[in-house]
Each structure stands twice: as structure tokens, then as C-alpha cells.
Scaffold this motif. Structure first.
Motif, short mmCIF file in Angstrom:
data_model
loop_
_atom_site.label_atom_id
_atom_site.label_comp_id
_atom_site.label_asym_id
_atom_site.label_seq_id
_atom_site.Cartn_x
_atom_site.Cartn_y
_atom_site.Cartn_z
N ILE A 32 0.87 -1.17 0.00
CA ILE A 32 0.00 0.00 0.00
C ILE A 32 0.91 1.23 0.00
O ILE A 32 1.74 1.39 0.89
CB ILE A 32 -0.91 0.02 1.24
N ALA A 33 0.76 2.08 -1.01
CA ALA A 33 1.52 3.32 -1.08
C ALA A 33 0.56 4.49 -0.94
O ALA A 33 -0.54 4.48 -1.51
CB ALA A 33 2.27 3.42 -2.40
N ASP A 34 0.96 5.48 -0.18
CA ASP A 34 0.10 6.63 0.05
C ASP A 34 0.97 7.87 0.19
O ASP A 34 2.00 7.85 0.85
CB ASP A 34 -0.72 6.43 1.33
N LEU A 35 0.56 8.94 -0.45
CA LEU A 35 1.21 10.23 -0.31
C LEU A 35 0.29 11.13 0.51
O LEU A 35 -0.87 11.34 0.13
CB LEU A 35 1.49 10.88 -1.68
N VAL A 36 0.78 11.59 1.62
CA VAL A 36 0.03 12.54 2.44
C VAL A 36 0.80 13.85 2.44
O VAL A 36 2.02 13.87 2.55
CB VAL A 36 -0.19 12.02 3.87
N GLN A 37 0.08 14.94 2.26
CA GLN A 37 0.73 16.24 2.27
C GLN A 37 -0.22 17.30 2.74
O GLN A 37 -1.45 17.13 2.69
CB GLN A 37 1.34 16.59 0.92
N ASP A 38 0.35 18.40 3.17
CA ASP A 38 -0.43 19.52 3.67
C ASP A 38 0.32 20.81 3.34
O ASP A 38 1.56 20.84 3.39
CB ASP A 38 -0.61 19.40 5.19
N THR A 76 5.26 24.45 13.76
CA THR A 76 5.33 23.03 13.47
C THR A 76 4.18 22.67 12.54
O THR A 76 3.04 23.05 12.79
CB THR A 76 5.25 22.20 14.77
N GLN A 77 4.51 21.97 11.49
CA GLN A 77 3.50 21.52 10.52
C GLN A 77 3.37 20.01 10.64
O GLN A 77 4.36 19.29 10.67
CB GLN A 77 3.92 21.93 9.11
N THR A 78 2.13 19.50 10.70
CA THR A 78 1.86 18.08 10.91
C THR A 78 0.93 17.55 9.83
O THR A 78 -0.02 18.23 9.44
CB THR A 78 1.22 17.86 12.29
N VAL A 79 1.23 16.35 9.35
CA VAL A 79 0.33 15.63 8.45
C VAL A 79 0.02 14.28 9.07
O VAL A 79 0.83 13.72 9.81
CB VAL A 79 0.91 15.45 7.02
N THR A 80 -1.16 13.75 8.78
CA THR A 80 -1.58 12.46 9.31
C THR A 80 -1.63 11.46 8.17
O THR A 80 -2.28 11.69 7.15
CB THR A 80 -2.97 12.58 9.97
N GLY A 81 -0.94 10.34 8.35
CA GLY A 81 -0.88 9.30 7.33
C GLY A 81 -1.80 8.15 7.65
O GLY A 81 -2.60 8.20 8.59
N ILE A 82 -1.67 7.09 6.89
CA ILE A 82 -2.55 5.93 7.08
C ILE A 82 -2.03 5.01 8.18
O ILE A 82 -2.75 4.14 8.64
CB ILE A 82 -2.73 5.13 5.76
N GLY A 83 -0.80 5.16 8.61
CA GLY A 83 -0.27 4.39 9.74
C GLY A 83 -0.26 2.91 9.48
O GLY A 83 -0.05 2.45 8.37
N THR A 84 -0.52 2.16 10.52
CA THR A 84 -0.48 0.70 10.39
C THR A 84 -1.68 0.16 9.63
O THR A 84 -1.60 -0.87 9.00
CB THR A 84 -0.43 0.05 11.78
N GLY A 85 -2.78 0.85 9.70
CA GLY A 85 -3.96 0.41 8.97
C GLY A 85 -4.67 -0.76 9.61
O GLY A 85 -5.86 -0.95 9.45
N TYR A 86 -3.95 -1.57 10.36
CA TYR A 86 -4.54 -2.77 10.97
C TYR A 86 -5.16 -2.45 12.32
O TYR A 86 -6.13 -3.06 12.72
CB TYR A 86 -3.48 -3.87 11.12
N THR A 87 -4.59 -1.54 13.04
CA THR A 87 -5.09 -1.22 14.38
C THR A 87 -6.03 -0.03 14.36
O THR A 87 -6.57 0.34 15.38
CB THR A 87 -3.92 -0.93 15.33
N GLY A 88 -6.17 0.58 13.20
CA GLY A 88 -7.02 1.76 13.10
C GLY A 88 -6.31 3.04 13.51
O GLY A 88 -6.90 4.11 13.49
N SER A 89 -5.05 2.94 13.91
CA SER A 89 -4.31 4.14 14.30
C SER A 89 -3.69 4.80 13.08
O SER A 89 -3.46 4.15 12.06
CB SER A 89 -3.23 3.79 15.32
#
Length: 113
Positions: A32-38, A76-89
Motif C-alpha cells: 500500500i503506497a500513500d502520499l500525504v501532504q499539507d 510546526t507543521q503536521t500531516v496524518t498518514g494511514i499508519g499501520t492500517g490494521y489497528t485503526g491508528s
């Protein structure tokens, strides 16, 4: 020889785009590839000091040497990614943009038309 000194308040308009590419490879299934940006925009108060010495060779040409210092804030600039995906985090990625203690020297030749 001419000496110019200036100091005062200033404003910094900053625009930053922060991007992270995540690649998750589960034990079963496709990667799974994902680009997150802000993109973030900030106006920060600042202060500056500047000093320049000029030496004119002629009425139209000369040399200059200067130094500057500028102080401002940071954010500080923060982006949220998909993380582990399995635990919902989700994974959070942060970058710190800092405009404090900017200083330097400059030199060159001036030509007047």
C-alpha cells in the motif's frame, strides 16, 4: 565611503508544503503506497538589523560590504498518514519550520545608470 545602518520590525509570510510518502508492505496482499501532504500559510512577526558600507570608485560604480540579522518565530507543521492500517491508528509526521537567528554577509559591486 558611505555607511548605512537600519533596524526595525518586519513580517514574514511563509508558505510550506510538507509531504510524506508511506509504503506499507503487509505479510499478505499487495503493498500500500500513500502520499500525504499539507500546505500551511503563516504570517510571523520579525525584527531585523542591517549594516552596509559602500565605497564609490567613481560617480557610477563602487563596491559594498554588508551584514544582516533577522529574528522571527517558528511553527510546526503536521500531516496524518494511514499508519499501520490494521489497528485503526494513524501515523503523524511533523516538521519544524524555524526562522530564528538568520544572519549573513553580502558583498558586491554597484553600477548606477
Amino acid at each position: 565611503i558611505k555607511l548605512t545602518i537600519s533596524a526595525g520590525p518586519a513580517l514574514i509570510y511563509a508558505s510550506t508544503t510538507y509531504g510524506v510518502t508511506e509504503l506499507l508492505t503487509p505479510a499478505i496482499g499487495d503493498s500500500i503506497a500513500d502520499l500525504v501532504q499539507d500546505t500551511d500559510y503563516k504570517v510571523l512577526p520579525a525584527a531585523y538589523a542591517d549594516a552596509t558600507v559602500e565605497y564609490d570608485l567613481t560617480d557610477r560604480a563602487g563596491f559594498y560590504l554588508g551584514a544582516f540579522y533577522q529574528e522571527s518565530g517558528s511553527y510546526t507543521q503536521t500531516v496524518t498518514g494511514i499508519g499501520t492500517g490494521y489497528t485503526g491508528s494513524n501515523a503523524n509526521y511533523s516538521t519544524h519550520v524555524d526562522f530564528s537567528n538568520q544572519q549573513g554577509f553580502r558583498t558586491g559591486m554597484s553600477i548606477r545608470f
